[in-house]
Scaffold this motif. Sequence first.
Motif, PDB file in Angstrom:
ATOM      1  N   THR A 177       0.808  -1.205   0.000  1.00 14.10           N
ATOM      2  CA  THR A 177       0.000   0.000   0.000  1.00 14.10           C
ATOM      3  C   THR A 177       0.844   1.259   0.000  1.00 14.10           C
ATOM      4  O   THR A 177       0.367   2.315  -0.348  1.00 14.10           O
ATOM      5  CB  THR A 177      -0.910   0.046   1.226  1.00 14.10           C
ATOM      6  OG1 THR A 177      -0.077  -0.074   2.365  1.00 14.10           O
ATOM      7  CG2 THR A 177      -1.917  -1.065   1.180  1.00 14.10           C
ATOM      8  N   GLU A 212      -2.002   6.360   6.514  1.00  9.95           N
ATOM      9  CA  GLU A 212      -2.247   7.071   5.265  1.00  9.95           C
ATOM     10  C   GLU A 212      -3.662   7.659   5.222  1.00  9.95           C
ATOM     11  O   GLU A 212      -3.859   8.836   4.926  1.00  9.95           O
ATOM     12  CB  GLU A 212      -2.138   6.038   4.145  1.00  9.95           C
ATOM     13  CG  GLU A 212      -1.344   6.416   2.946  1.00  9.95           C
ATOM     14  CD  GLU A 212      -1.153   5.182   2.078  1.00  9.95           C
ATOM     15  OE1 GLU A 212      -0.092   4.564   2.211  1.00  9.95           O
ATOM     16  OE2 GLU A 212      -2.068   4.818   1.313  1.00  9.95           O
ATOM     17  N   LEU A 213      -4.628   6.809   5.548  1.00  7.66           N
ATOM     18  CA  LEU A 213      -6.032   7.237   5.483  1.00  7.66           C
ATOM     19  C   LEU A 213      -6.307   8.314   6.519  1.00  7.66           C
ATOM     20  O   LEU A 213      -7.012   9.285   6.251  1.00  7.66           O
ATOM     21  CB  LEU A 213      -6.959   6.044   5.702  1.00  7.66           C
ATOM     22  CG  LEU A 213      -7.088   5.079   4.520  1.00  7.66           C
ATOM     23  CD1 LEU A 213      -7.772   3.791   4.963  1.00  7.66           C
ATOM     24  CD2 LEU A 213      -7.890   5.720   3.392  1.00  7.66           C
ATOM     25  N   VAL A 237     -10.007   1.197   2.868  1.00  8.75           N
ATOM     26  CA  VAL A 237      -8.776   0.541   3.313  1.00  8.75           C
ATOM     27  C   VAL A 237      -8.166  -0.215   2.138  1.00  8.75           C
ATOM     28  O   VAL A 237      -6.970  -0.152   1.888  1.00  8.75           O
ATOM     29  CB  VAL A 237      -9.070  -0.393   4.502  1.00  8.75           C
ATOM     30  CG1 VAL A 237      -7.866  -1.250   4.816  1.00  8.75           C
ATOM     31  CG2 VAL A 237      -9.460   0.438   5.723  1.00  8.75           C
ATOM     32  N   ARG A 283      -1.514   1.625   6.009  1.00 14.36           N
ATOM     33  CA  ARG A 283      -2.694   2.127   5.308  1.00 14.36           C
ATOM     34  C   ARG A 283      -3.543   2.988   6.249  1.00 14.36           C
ATOM     35  O   ARG A 283      -4.097   4.007   5.843  1.00 14.36           O
ATOM     36  CB  ARG A 283      -3.519   0.955   4.772  1.00 14.36           C
ATOM     37  CG  ARG A 283      -4.747   1.367   3.975  1.00 14.36           C
ATOM     38  CD  ARG A 283      -4.379   2.210   2.768  1.00 14.36           C
ATOM     39  NE  ARG A 283      -5.548   2.568   1.966  1.00 14.36           N
ATOM     40  CZ  ARG A 283      -5.546   3.503   1.024  1.00 14.36           C
ATOM     41  NH1 ARG A 283      -4.438   4.184   0.777  1.00 14.36           N
ATOM     42  NH2 ARG A 283      -6.633   3.767   0.337  1.00 14.36           N
TER      43      ARG A 283
END
Lengths: 295, 390
Positions: free
Chosen positions: B9, B149-150, B182, B146
């Motif tokens: 990711t 990041e989100l 996700v 991830r």
Amino acid sequence: MTSTTIETDAEPAPLEPARTGPHAPRGLVHDAWVLARRGLIHMKREPEQLSDATIQPIMFVVLFAYVFGGAIQVPGYEGVPTARVYREFLMGGIIAQTLVFTAFGAAMSLANDQKNQAIDRFRSLPIARGAVLGGYAVANILKTMLPIALMSITGYLIGWRIRSGLADALLAYGLMIAFAFAMIWVGMLLGAVVGSPEGVTGLAFATIFPLTFLASTFVPTAQMPGVVRTIAEWNPVTTLSDSLRELFGNPNTPVQPGDPWSIAHPVAYTCIWIVVIVAVCAPLAIRAYNRKNVA
Amino acid sequence: MTLTDPTATTAAPAHPTPRTDHQPSATAAPAGAPAIEARGLVRRFGDNVAVDHLDLTVPRGGVYGVLGPNGAGKTTTIRMLATLAIPDAGEARLLGLDVVRDADAVRARVSLTGQFASLDEDLTGDENLVLIGLLLGLGRRAARARSVELIAAFGLAEATDRQVKHYSGGMRRRLDIAASLVVTPDVLFLDEPTTGLDPRSRNQVWDIVRALVAGGTTVLLTTQYLDEADQLADRIAVIDHGRVIAEGTPAELKASVGGGTLHVRVVDPDQRFAAVRVLAESLGVDVEVGADPTAVTARIDDAERVGHALIALGAAGIAVGDLELGRPSLDEVFLALTDRSATPTEPGRPTHPVDLTGSATTDPIDHTDPTDHTDPTDRTDPMIREEAPK
């Protein structure tokens, strides 16, 4: 997409698309374990909800040992100080009762989850069928270790001893965990069918609670009147209590020639119940859960 | 790149992972199938038919809006399409995959953000996202990465270690949408994503939707807010009583209710009915009066006639204080369509979706004779509401 930023409150960062498309399913065990860890985080966050697994069992041991202790005579132990015999007799019963109550905790966690919407998220993920309930089962089994340990310690402090060998003692603890596992599935069936925490509380008190008293939990079955005695003799809570007493080498009502098979072979009889309960309740619970959430 | 690669990711930010990298699953999505294809979907709750033979085709890419009043069947439809409910009849395919038979394959490509945040309230934002990542088959490191990041992308960095139950409504909604991303889905369902949000949070959600679409995701969004559909949607289906009553681009929908609306305010309230008469004559349409004693509203098919009408007003000695020529808003479209479908005895009620791309034979307003309405209060507001033309 790489140059696209999203305006937000805090410092915005570019949102990269993650991997798309099909992913690798990890299977029931992985998914259940991931969800079980979530259950454990809940317990860590809400320690007051653990009271049924901590304070309550300790309190019950102490209360029953000292309040009933002198009043109840275990047959076959006449001549030995009643209170001392009863405290050792009590431990098998009170542990059995606490294990039955694990059904309640499992039912509540399921009912609470259905009340909020977390379930929808899990339902819309491509996870193994039964993983959500499997996760609850694992989390609740781990939770059950707590009262088992605390009651063992409390029992030791009031004079209970393991008077058998290591193998029997280990078998006793194994039987506790197996029985708790069965009761957790009973609870999950209850939670999946009833759905609301209030309903679970009501139904559990009407069914589970009396079941733990219609047994040799606190009083030897030999002293019970006719029908009640028959029910108690076939009640798996009785045979679990008796099994633990037998395996720990604690005082137990001696088996008479006319006693039913369940009383003569409590460990075997209890094991049959465990297998039957899991075989019946687990598929039904998973079915009820899936159906309810595919509404 | 394997699917379990923990760096999957985060690697190569300049090169979004191409979809073709992925191993086809056992049930591969047929190429070229529309994002969503529903035929004759039915879902009943007891005697109540929530979704009544609904047909829907959503092309790949872009935002598809599903518009409808409360209880129209939007949520039930979306739940069936996202495999959370099983249709009583009919069938639906997502990317060519059957939502009942290939439910798991559909779930692997689709995310749903429901009307109520489907998050674990006791977990932190980060824990929620990591949990979903793990369940989606990411490794622990990849799931954590991830989540970070989100959380950064959705502006939740300061709340990452706070339990979700302490989140505000807007934060909750953003985290809920983040939870759907996700693993970037091919199709994302957003069920009333901005209901109950303040304008700022609403704009943030809109930006998120636009960014997703730019990344190639098809977004199906239900809403009660017409401006939301107007802002975001490439195509719109209007649903009422469990059926699609109109479908098309926002422009087509607006065109379907005629050329627009002429609002006139006369200076002297006593002249209002004279103005109604003059306008009705020169425009050749029904003219309505509003709650404001000086307001007159006419729906117009032909903008050229407006000039003549204004000259006629002047010739009749009627002083005009205020004048506004509005393109029909989606509000008007919506109210016109749902109002009509709400009166089943009314002649001219379509049993099939209005063909908005076809000729002008289906102008819904032409079928709506004000005198047919038994409830006069029901009549006045839809057309003459105070409005800000879009």
